[in-house]
Design an enzyme around this catalytic site. Structure first.
Site, PDB file in Angstrom:
ATOM      1  N   GLY A  72      -4.940   5.501  22.042  1.00 37.49           N
ATOM      2  CA  GLY A  72      -4.819   6.836  22.607  1.00 37.49           C
ATOM      3  C   GLY A  72      -5.880   7.803  22.130  1.00 37.49           C
ATOM      4  O   GLY A  72      -6.379   8.626  22.914  1.00 37.49           O
ATOM      5  N   THR A  73      -6.234   7.740  20.861  1.00 35.69           N
ATOM      6  CA  THR A  73      -7.218   8.687  20.328  1.00 35.69           C
ATOM      7  C   THR A  73      -8.572   8.501  20.988  1.00 35.69           C
ATOM      8  O   THR A  73      -9.219   9.474  21.395  1.00 35.69           O
ATOM      9  CB  THR A  73      -7.332   8.528  18.805  1.00 35.69           C
ATOM     10  OG1 THR A  73      -6.091   8.890  18.203  1.00 35.69           O
ATOM     11  CG2 THR A  73      -8.428   9.423  18.242  1.00 35.69           C
ATOM     12  N   ASN A 159       4.808  14.716  21.517  1.00 35.43           N
ATOM     13  CA  ASN A 159       5.132  13.693  20.532  1.00 35.43           C
ATOM     14  C   ASN A 159       6.101  14.161  19.463  1.00 35.43           C
ATOM     15  O   ASN A 159       6.757  13.343  18.821  1.00 35.43           O
ATOM     16  CB  ASN A 159       3.855  13.182  19.860  1.00 35.43           C
ATOM     17  CG  ASN A 159       3.024  14.313  19.264  1.00 35.43           C
ATOM     18  OD1 ASN A 159       2.515  15.169  19.991  1.00 35.43           O
ATOM     19  ND2 ASN A 159       2.874  14.320  17.957  1.00 35.43           N
ATOM     20  N   GLN A 187       3.048   9.112  24.774  1.00 40.17           N
ATOM     21  CA  GLN A 187       4.487   9.078  24.509  1.00 40.17           C
ATOM     22  C   GLN A 187       5.300   8.860  25.779  1.00 40.17           C
ATOM     23  O   GLN A 187       6.406   8.310  25.724  1.00 40.17           O
ATOM     24  CB  GLN A 187       4.932  10.382  23.835  1.00 40.17           C
ATOM     25  CG  GLN A 187       4.391  10.601  22.445  1.00 40.17           C
ATOM     26  CD  GLN A 187       4.905   9.599  21.435  1.00 40.17           C
ATOM     27  OE1 GLN A 187       6.023   9.098  21.549  1.00 40.17           O
ATOM     28  NE2 GLN A 187       4.101   9.305  20.429  1.00 40.17           N
ATOM     29  N   HIS A 209       0.697   0.200  21.399  1.00 32.06           N
ATOM     30  CA  HIS A 209       1.654   0.041  20.299  1.00 32.06           C
ATOM     31  C   HIS A 209       2.814   1.032  20.353  1.00 32.06           C
ATOM     32  O   HIS A 209       3.740   0.943  19.551  1.00 32.06           O
ATOM     33  CB  HIS A 209       0.944   0.108  18.941  1.00 32.06           C
ATOM     34  CG  HIS A 209       0.489   1.467  18.530  1.00 32.06           C
ATOM     35  ND1 HIS A 209       1.120   2.198  17.553  1.00 32.06           N
ATOM     36  CD2 HIS A 209      -0.545   2.227  18.946  1.00 32.06           C
ATOM     37  CE1 HIS A 209       0.488   3.346  17.377  1.00 32.06           C
ATOM     38  NE2 HIS A 209      -0.527   3.382  18.224  1.00 32.06           N
ATOM     39  N   CYS A 338       0.898  16.428   4.924  1.00 40.33           N
ATOM     40  CA  CYS A 338       0.590  17.138   3.675  1.00 40.33           C
ATOM     41  C   CYS A 338      -0.900  17.003   3.416  1.00 40.33           C
ATOM     42  O   CYS A 338      -1.442  15.905   3.476  1.00 40.33           O
ATOM     43  CB  CYS A 338       1.357  16.541   2.500  1.00 40.33           C
ATOM     44  SG  CYS A 338       3.071  17.054   2.422  1.00 40.33           S
TER      45      CYS A 338
END
Length: 411
Positions: A72-73, A159, A187, A209, A338
């Site tokens: 997808g990216t 997503n 998605q 995937h 994070c």
């Protein structure tokens, strides 16, 4: 720690289906470059062609419109950069990109790169409190700026909060100005109805995937009348849009998963939506202060992805809740990242009008083809204790000290 963990992060990746595993394994036992002219190469090429046809049928596309990528990216990068460069070459004044603040970072970061390095100007389309595009506002932006718009991009389904977007409606309006629309359907593909031809979008990104196929392959659907400037160059594979040797084994696995998921889509939607509704009712009873984010999808109208649950749990860090749940044998996601140990608020929740503090107190549970009622019951059993422990730990810092910029969000 419970060794029999319940996996509820299918939006990040889902288990390889039996059909996909069989297809991948069979092809990996063979040798042949699909571009070679000898018998082994021709056999590999037939595998790729058959995979392309099966994926096209599942997506409502013509086989020639399926451009294989690594996922997808890459598909999002090829679509946005390819469309932008082609449009600017034809009209140097068309530098605006319309997009929403809820897009995946594969789209957001690509658009921001184009703004920083290629002179693009980003125009933000607003979303409502449920994370759904404000269509009248978006069409007004198209009307106002159409002479200078290079493209618009809108994900088919979010997503994080699962909100399904009015992609076709936006694309139809943009078509009146001959403005191409890209959609990240990673998605949505095989989870809700996604007909590429009927949607009128120019390009659509999908990934294996997420639907039970192997990691490392996806596709960009490119309408036959749409021209893209390639991002990478080489042997001229895939309509000269994406050079590189094709992986026949991964293509076969992708096709097997797509074919199976598309055939079962309606039944699986109802099954997963039923599990989702059951979980929502139970969480409302056991943790009444928990807030469901995104559309409610009452009546199963496909307003929301069927297996998506996204909650705000007030007074605790999403990461703390994730780690406690993990210790209790539940795999979930915050939908945020994070950076250098500092919790980051969800950019999707911020775009939906939430404050930074509540946008850090979130948890996403996503169901997939292997999810059972017993898995959901395990979640419901663990969640009150996990929330109590995470809430006792409190928030890491006041929202004034939190940096809202950051990368690394998972799909």
């Amino acid at each position: 720690m419970n060794t029999s963990a319940v996996y509820l992060d299918h939006a990040a990746t889902t288990q390889l289906s039996g059909a996909a595993l069989q297809a991948v394994t069979a092809q990996f036992a063979r040798t042949g470059n699909p571009s070679s002219l000898h018998g082994a190469g021709r056999a590999a090429n037939r595998v790729v062609d058959e995979a392309r046809q099966q994926i096209a049928r599942a997506a409502g596309a013509h086989p020639s419109e399926v451009i294989f990528t690594s996922g997808g990216t890459e598909s999002d990068n090829l679509a946005l950069k390819g469309l932008y460069w082609n449009r600017v070459a034809a009209n140097p004044q068309a530098t605006k990109i319309l997009l929403s603040g809820i897009e995946h970072h594969a789209v957001l970061d690509t658009a921001e790169w184009l703004a920083a390095h290629e002179g693009a100007e980003l125009v933000w389309m607003p979303v409502d409190r449920d994370g759904v595009l404000d269509l009248p506002a978006a069409t007004a932006l198209l009307d106002e700026h159409h002479e200078r718009i290079a493209l618009a991009t809108l994900m088919w389904a979010n997503n994080e909060v699962g909100a399904v977007q009015p992609v076709s409606e936006l694309a139809r309006h943009a078509a009146g100005y001959q403005i191409p629309v890209h959609t990240d359907a990673v998605q949505a593909f095989t989870a809700v109805a996604t007909d590429f031809a009927a949607s009128q979008v120019a390009t659509m990104a999908i990934s294996a995937h997420k639907i039970g196929g192997p990691v490392g392959i996806g596709a960009l659907l490119v309408r036959r009348d749409v021209v893209l400037t390639p991002v990478q160059h080489g042997g001229g594979h895939e309509r000269k849009l994406r050079s590189g040797t094709l992986n026949a084994a991964l293509a076969a696995g992708f096709a097997a998963a797509a074919q199976e998921a598309a055939a079962q889509r309606e039944a699986e939607y109802e099954r997963l939506a039923g599990l989702r509704d059951y979980a929502v009712a139970e969480i409302s009873r056991s943790i009444p202060e928990a807030q469901l984010n995104g559309p409610a999808d009452a009546g199963h109208t496909q307003a929301r992805l069927p297996g998506n649950l996204h909650y705000t749990f007030p007074g605790c860090e999403g990461d703390s809740l994730l780690f406690v749940l993990d210790m209790l044998g539940i795999c979930s996601s915050t939908g945020s990242a994070c950076t250098a140990g500092v919790p980051q608020p969800s950019h999707v929740l911020l775009a939906m009008g939430r404050d930074a503090r509540s946008a850090r107190s979130v948890q996403r549970f996503t169901f997939g083809h292997s999810t059972t009622r017993a898995d959901v019951d395990r979640l419901l059993e663990a969640l009150p204790e996990a929330y109590a422990r995470a809430k006792k730990a409190g928030m890491a810092a006041d929202e004034s000290s939190i940096h809202t910029a950051g990368t690394g969000f998972t799909r």
